[in-house]
Every structure is written in C-alpha cells, then in structure tokens.
Design an enzyme around this catalytic site. Structure first.
Site, PDB file in Angstrom:
ATOM      1  N   ALA A  25       0.838  -1.305   0.005  1.00 52.11           N
ATOM      2  CA  ALA A  25       0.124  -0.048   0.085  1.00 52.11           C
ATOM      3  C   ALA A  25       0.779   1.420   0.014  1.00 52.11           C
ATOM      4  O   ALA A  25       2.035   1.038  -0.068  1.00 52.11           O
ATOM      5  CB  ALA A  25      -1.051  -0.183   1.190  1.00 52.11           C
ATOM      6  N   VAL A  26       0.336   2.294   0.100  1.00 50.09           N
ATOM      7  CA  VAL A  26       1.239   3.595  -0.220  1.00 50.09           C
ATOM      8  C   VAL A  26       2.417   3.714   0.874  1.00 50.09           C
ATOM      9  O   VAL A  26       3.552   3.884   0.607  1.00 50.09           O
ATOM     10  CB  VAL A  26       0.254   4.869   0.166  1.00 50.09           C
ATOM     11  CG1 VAL A  26       1.256   6.242  -0.106  1.00 50.09           C
ATOM     12  CG2 VAL A  26      -0.764   5.040  -0.988  1.00 50.09           C
ATOM     13  N   ASN A  46       3.535  -8.663  -2.333  1.00 45.12           N
ATOM     14  CA  ASN A  46       2.093  -8.093  -1.983  1.00 45.12           C
ATOM     15  C   ASN A  46       1.318  -9.430  -2.311  1.00 45.12           C
ATOM     16  O   ASN A  46       1.472 -10.057  -3.268  1.00 45.12           O
ATOM     17  CB  ASN A  46       1.797  -6.914  -2.777  1.00 45.12           C
ATOM     18  CG  ASN A  46       0.448  -6.413  -2.099  1.00 45.12           C
ATOM     19  OD1 ASN A  46       0.349  -5.524  -1.137  1.00 45.12           O
ATOM     20  ND2 ASN A  46      -0.477  -6.628  -2.617  1.00 45.12           N
ATOM     21  N   VAL A  88       1.346  -4.132   6.830  1.00 44.03           N
ATOM     22  CA  VAL A  88      -0.233  -4.759   6.451  1.00 44.03           C
ATOM     23  C   VAL A  88      -1.004  -4.417   7.748  1.00 44.03           C
ATOM     24  O   VAL A  88      -0.471  -3.731   8.658  1.00 44.03           O
ATOM     25  CB  VAL A  88      -0.123  -6.396   6.315  1.00 44.03           C
ATOM     26  CG1 VAL A  88       0.689  -6.751   5.129  1.00 44.03           C
ATOM     27  CG2 VAL A  88       0.334  -6.836   7.845  1.00 44.03           C
ATOM     28  N   LYS A  89      -2.445  -4.648   7.524  1.00 45.40           N
ATOM     29  CA  LYS A  89      -3.343  -4.181   8.429  1.00 45.40           C
ATOM     30  C   LYS A  89      -3.099  -4.924   9.819  1.00 45.40           C
ATOM     31  O   LYS A  89      -2.902  -6.028   9.748  1.00 45.40           O
ATOM     32  CB  LYS A  89      -4.769  -4.641   7.765  1.00 45.40           C
ATOM     33  CG  LYS A  89      -5.926  -4.052   8.655  1.00 45.40           C
ATOM     34  CD  LYS A  89      -7.301  -4.296   8.256  1.00 45.40           C
ATOM     35  CE  LYS A  89      -8.359  -3.940   8.978  1.00 45.40           C
ATOM     36  NZ  LYS A  89      -9.699  -4.545   8.340  1.00 45.40           N
ATOM     37  N   SER A 142       5.845   6.901  12.340  1.00 43.68           N
ATOM     38  CA  SER A 142       4.845   8.149  12.310  1.00 43.68           C
ATOM     39  C   SER A 142       5.451   9.043  11.031  1.00 43.68           C
ATOM     40  O   SER A 142       6.698   9.214  11.016  1.00 43.68           O
ATOM     41  CB  SER A 142       4.970   8.709  13.575  1.00 43.68           C
ATOM     42  OG  SER A 142       3.993   9.820  13.597  1.00 43.68           O
ATOM     43  N   LYS A 196       4.473   4.446  20.219  1.00 43.00           N
ATOM     44  CA  LYS A 196       3.440   4.974  19.302  1.00 43.00           C
ATOM     45  C   LYS A 196       2.230   5.327  19.491  1.00 43.00           C
ATOM     46  O   LYS A 196       1.586   6.246  19.127  1.00 43.00           O
ATOM     47  CB  LYS A 196       3.693   4.052  17.939  1.00 43.00           C
ATOM     48  CG  LYS A 196       2.987   4.312  16.882  1.00 43.00           C
ATOM     49  CD  LYS A 196       3.301   5.708  16.135  1.00 43.00           C
ATOM     50  CE  LYS A 196       2.757   5.844  14.926  1.00 43.00           C
ATOM     51  NZ  LYS A 196       1.334   5.708  14.453  1.00 43.00           N
ATOM     52  N   HIS A 199       2.169   8.197  21.421  1.00 41.86           N
ATOM     53  CA  HIS A 199       2.407   9.364  20.373  1.00 41.86           C
ATOM     54  C   HIS A 199       1.009   9.871  19.868  1.00 41.86           C
ATOM     55  O   HIS A 199       0.730  10.954  19.571  1.00 41.86           O
ATOM     56  CB  HIS A 199       3.361   8.838  19.599  1.00 41.86           C
ATOM     57  CG  HIS A 199       3.241   9.843  18.145  1.00 41.86           C
ATOM     58  ND1 HIS A 199       2.375   9.687  17.097  1.00 41.86           N
ATOM     59  CD2 HIS A 199       4.239  10.493  17.909  1.00 41.86           C
ATOM     60  CE1 HIS A 199       2.586  10.486  15.961  1.00 41.86           C
ATOM     61  NE2 HIS A 199       3.708  11.034  16.481  1.00 41.86           N
ATOM     62  N   ASN A 200       0.177   8.633  19.462  1.00 40.11           N
ATOM     63  CA  ASN A 200      -0.792   8.961  18.637  1.00 40.11           C
ATOM     64  C   ASN A 200      -1.817   9.681  19.622  1.00 40.11           C
ATOM     65  O   ASN A 200      -2.902  10.527  19.227  1.00 40.11           O
ATOM     66  CB  ASN A 200      -1.703   7.785  18.117  1.00 40.11           C
ATOM     67  CG  ASN A 200      -0.873   7.395  16.771  1.00 40.11           C
ATOM     68  OD1 ASN A 200       0.377   7.657  16.577  1.00 40.11           O
ATOM     69  ND2 ASN A 200      -1.431   6.628  15.888  1.00 40.11           N
ATOM     70  N   GLU A 203      -1.164  13.187  19.751  1.00 46.22           N
ATOM     71  CA  GLU A 203      -1.615  13.879  18.608  1.00 46.22           C
ATOM     72  C   GLU A 203      -3.406  14.104  18.528  1.00 46.22           C
ATOM     73  O   GLU A 203      -3.743  15.215  18.178  1.00 46.22           O
ATOM     74  CB  GLU A 203      -1.470  12.762  17.499  1.00 46.22           C
ATOM     75  CG  GLU A 203      -1.774  12.768  16.136  1.00 46.22           C
ATOM     76  CD  GLU A 203      -1.605  12.030  14.938  1.00 46.22           C
ATOM     77  OE1 GLU A 203      -2.452  11.730  14.118  1.00 46.22           O
ATOM     78  OE2 GLU A 203      -0.530  11.356  15.036  1.00 46.22           O
ATOM     79  N   ARG A 461     -17.863   5.535  49.932  1.00 48.41           N
ATOM     80  CA  ARG A 461     -17.204   3.986  49.595  1.00 48.41           C
ATOM     81  C   ARG A 461     -17.501   3.188  50.844  1.00 48.41           C
ATOM     82  O   ARG A 461     -18.015   1.911  50.640  1.00 48.41           O
ATOM     83  CB  ARG A 461     -16.165   3.850  48.970  1.00 48.41           C
ATOM     84  CG  ARG A 461     -16.146   4.579  47.608  1.00 48.41           C
ATOM     85  CD  ARG A 461     -14.763   4.665  47.000  1.00 48.41           C
ATOM     86  NE  ARG A 461     -14.308   3.503  46.582  1.00 48.41           N
ATOM     87  CZ  ARG A 461     -13.398   2.573  47.246  1.00 48.41           C
ATOM     88  NH1 ARG A 461     -12.686   3.143  48.188  1.00 48.41           N
ATOM     89  NH2 ARG A 461     -12.797   1.410  46.768  1.00 48.41           N
TER      90      ARG A 461
END
Length: 498
Positions: A25-26, A46, A88-89, A142, A196, A199-200, A203, A461
C-alpha cells in the site's frame, strides 16, 4: 526450519536483498523507495500480484528493487540473517503472515511489524517467536506517506537482539533532527508500539486543542477563515511552532471552486482508527489520568452524532453570536487563546509521559524518556519546538516524576495560566465546547491541589460498601472502617481498589 537460495532460470543465485517488505500500500511503497534511496536492496511482495507488478513498472530503472511473487521467493532473496518487514493491516493479518513466514526462516532471522498494532499483540508475538529463535520487532512509524518516503519517526521495540540487525536501515531512513536520526531503540516487548500509541494519543489531543482554538476564534470572535489562517501562521513562528499548527495554517488557505473557504465545506464529523481509544483504555487500566487525550477521543465520538446535534440545536437554540469586542479586547482574547493552547499542549505531553512512566513500571520496560522526545522531533505528526525541552528536562533530572515539575514547563504553564482561565471562561460564555482546553485546566488545578475531596468519596465508599479508608493521622497503608449505620456488621470488602 529450512533455509535455501532461490535460483534463477539458468541456476544462478538470485541477488541478495538487505531486507524484505510485505504490503505495498502507499506506506509500504514509500518505505521501500526510501530504503532504496539510501542504498539498500529491497525484496518486495504483496498478496495481490497486480500491485507488485504495478509498483515495479513504476520504477523500471530502480535496480535496488526485487519483485517477488510468493513468500518462499521473498525469503530466498534475503541475505542472512533475514529481515522481513510487514506493512499490513494490524490484527489477524499480521499473525497470518507470521505463520506463512515461519517455515522459511531460521534462528536469528527477524520479523518486523511496522503497522499500527496493539502493543499487547506485539508483546505476545515477541514471546511467541522467541520460542522458535526468531527475533521480533514491533515498531511505530509516524509521519504518514510523506514521512515514509522522506523520513519518519521510527520507534522500534521487541526483542533487543534484533536491534543491531535493523539499526543501520532504520536510522538511515528515519527523519533527521540536528543531524541525529529520529529513531532509536525504545524497549522490550510491546514498548515500541506502546510509545507509538501514546504518540498518537498526544496527536489526538493536539489536534483537538487546535480545533477548539480555531472554533473560539472563528465563532467566538467572529474572525474569517483568512484571518484565522494569518494568526496560526504567526503562532507557528513562536513557542507553538509545530507540524500541526503549520498544516492548520496551510489548510485555511484553501478555497473551494466558488472561492469560499474549503474548511466550511467539510463535514464536522471526525473519524478515528483506534489508537487514541487504546491510549485511553490503557490509562484507565493503569490508573493514570490522561484526561485531555480521552476527552479528545470523546470529542470525535460526539462529532459523529451529527444528526442528533442538529436536532438538539433546534431544541435548545443556537449558541450566541460572536462577541462584539473592540480591537484591544480582541487582541487580549487572542493572546488568551494562544496561551491556553500552549499550556494545554504542555499538559498533553505531561499526561502522555505520565502514562509512559507507569507502563514502564507495569511491564518492566526500560524506556529512555529523553530519547523518546528526540525521536519525536522530526518526521512525526506531533513534532514541535519544545520537544528539545522535554529531552533537556530528563537530562537535568533522569528520575523526573512529572514534566510540570521541570523548571521550563513549570514556568511556562504558570505564566500562561491566567490567560488560559480567561479563554476557558470566554468559551463558557459563548457556549463553545472546549473539552480538551477545559479538562487540561482541570487536570492542572487538580495536580497542584494538595487536598482534594476524595476523602468524601472514600467515606461514601465505606458507607455503602465497607471498602475502608485511610486517615491523615495514620501511616499510609493503614485502613479503617466506620459502622456508619450502626449495623454491627463486619467489613465486607476484600480490596481497597473496589
């Protein structure tokens, strides 16, 4: 496990590639071209033969690419120890390719997962493959398509023995900041994908903060898209200098075919791919209040309720019109929004680092916190000017508990706090939702408050569930119970954390 060399039509040994990559993929294509640009020979495969052929046809003169049409052929074209990168996914597809690769690999070979996998999957795969002598790396990548092509922030973790084998390739294709690669070893097991993920999450927070600031300017102050664009462009020259501020200013320059701002034609319903949600889930599991990040995820969820929001506006009425401020007042409010954005951005990184520190304790990872900041200085979505200050904070104090306690960030947030409050008050008055800006302020106020009302929570409580409580006049870890309703019953709770 068996190994062999793939022979061409005349029996000659095929050219040996430095690394193989599965998934064109890209992102995968751009990583391959990046590797080839840096002198590495790459074997590519692929599942769709057509995609492999089309990729090779687009690069007819690139002698560093080797097209393969089976897993067997791919592995045969790799120099030893073999290194195969999966683009890949995330999920079952990664596990499926691992099983396809295993019959052709041998002890000391490396499998790399460069997708957005859940860190627990990377932890599991690291352990599973180690049993067969295969070295596994789960790496965060990223920077999107452009980063993959010209230099990403790369965050590898997994089996430490694999790092020296892939380090030359990864550090060559990574983004560079101050002549240093934005890539270094993160830690064991699932640490790479965890970093990561955080990080996201940051983001998500940064994007929501910018969106709320835009909303305040556009609809709270009534500024045009063009005026907002100029403000963001100016802000990008100062302490808010970052990739996301930069692209926000650029986005606001675009007009539609009718000459009107393109931003006004885009539906206000945001999507997500799950990493922000994972960050929130992990924070709840570890008990770390990354409230800004989770509010950013919820803001996207709320935005998706477009039809319901339209009905609700008809029911409850529209927000008030933009405030009528003179030039001096408008200038003051823009300064307040700027400072609120800056302060809340500091909180975003603070919460992210709090989560990293707790995860390192929980999973027994050895994270280099300053090094992580350096990896984020280039190539990635959250790159910004003060990441160097984060690095310096951990240089000055390697055992730093919280970024807010570092001199730079303490001073910065204290200076910004009065204007931050002013911006949040303005948002409330104008009925403009600012969940990220507001929750960040609430976190800051809570963090710096020595006495919170949790004593009442603990009493409640204990009242309804006999969960016990601690006292201020007794050592921590000593628990008490009050028979609030004079029942004479025994303590029923077996754990303090219920």
């Amino acid at each position: 496990m068996r190994s062999f060399q793939f022979l061409g039509q005349r029996g000659q040994v095929m050219a040996q590639a430095d690394i193989g990559l599965i998934g064109l993929a890209v992102m995968g294509q751009n990583l391959v071209l990046n590797m080839a640009d840096h002198g590495f020979k790459v074997a590519v495969y692929n599942r769709s033969r057509d995609k492999t052929e089309a990729f090779l046809a687009a690069e007819p003169d690139n002698e560093r690419l080797i097209g393969c049409f089976s897993i067997e052929e791919l592995v045969a074209n790799l120099s030893s120890p073999r290194k195969v990168m999966l683009m890949v996914k995330a999920g079952a597809v990664v596990d499926d390719f691992i099983e396809q690769l295993l019959p052709y690999l041998r002890t000391g070979d490396v499998i790399i997962d460069g997708g957005n996998s859940l860190y627990t999957d990377s932890q599991r795969r690291t352990d599973y493959l180690a049993e067969s002598g295969i070295l596994y790396i789960g790496t965060g990548v990223s920077g999107g398509e452009e980063g993959a092509r010209h230099g990403s922030s790369i965050m590898p973790g997994g089996n430490p023995q694999a790092w020296p084998l892939v380090k030359p390739i990864f550090q060559a294709i990574a983004a560079q900041a101050d002549a240093l690669p934005c890539c270094d070893w993160v830690g064991e097991g699932g640490a790479g994908h965890y970093v990561k993920m955080v990080h996201n999450g940051i983001e998500y927070g940064d994007m929501q903060l910018i969106a709320e600031s835009y909303h305040l300017m556009r609809y709270g102050l009534g500024l045009s898209a063009k005026k907002c664009q100029k403000i963001f462009a100016k802000w990008n020259q100062g302490v808010l200098d970052s990739y996301l501020i930069e692209i926000t200013a650029e986005i606001l320059t675009f007009t539609d075919t009718d000459g009107k701002p393109l931003i006004d034609k885009i539906l206000d319903a945001a999507g997500q791919k799950g990493t922000g949600k994972w960050t929130g889930i992990s924070s709840l599991e570890l008990g770390i209040p990354v409230s800004l990040i989770t509010e950013s995820v919820y803001a996207r969820c709320l935005s998706a309720l477009k039809e319901e929001r339209q009905k609700a506006q008809k029911c409850f009425g529209k927000p008030p019109k933009a405030a009528k401020l003179n030039k001096a007042q408008q200038k003051r409010m823009l300064k307040a929004i700027h400072d609120a954005l800056y302060a809340a951005k500091i909180v975003s990184y603070t919460q992210g680092y709090m989560l990293l520190r707790e995860a390192a304790k929980h999973y027994d990872w050895h994270l280099n916190y300053g090094g992580i900041a350096l990896m984020w200085r280039g190539g990635c979505i959250i790159r910004s000017s003060f990441l160097s200050e984060i690095k310096q904070a951990f240089v000055d104090n390697p055992t730093l508990e919280n970024l807010l306690m570092a001199d730079f960030f303490r001073d910065a947030i204290q200076d910004a706090a009065p204007a931050w409050r002013e911006a949040v008050i303005f948002a409330i008055q104008q009925q403009i939702p600012t969940p990220a800006l507001s929750s960040a302020l609430a976190f800051f106020d809570g963090y710096k408050t020595a006495k919170l009302p949790a004593n009442l929570l603990q009493a409640q409580r204990d009242y309804f569930g006999a969960h016990t409580y601690e006292r201020v006049d007794a050592p921590r870890g000593t628990f008490f119970h009050t028979d609030w309703i004079q029942s004479g019953g025994r303590i029923s709770s077996s754990t303090y954390e219920v």
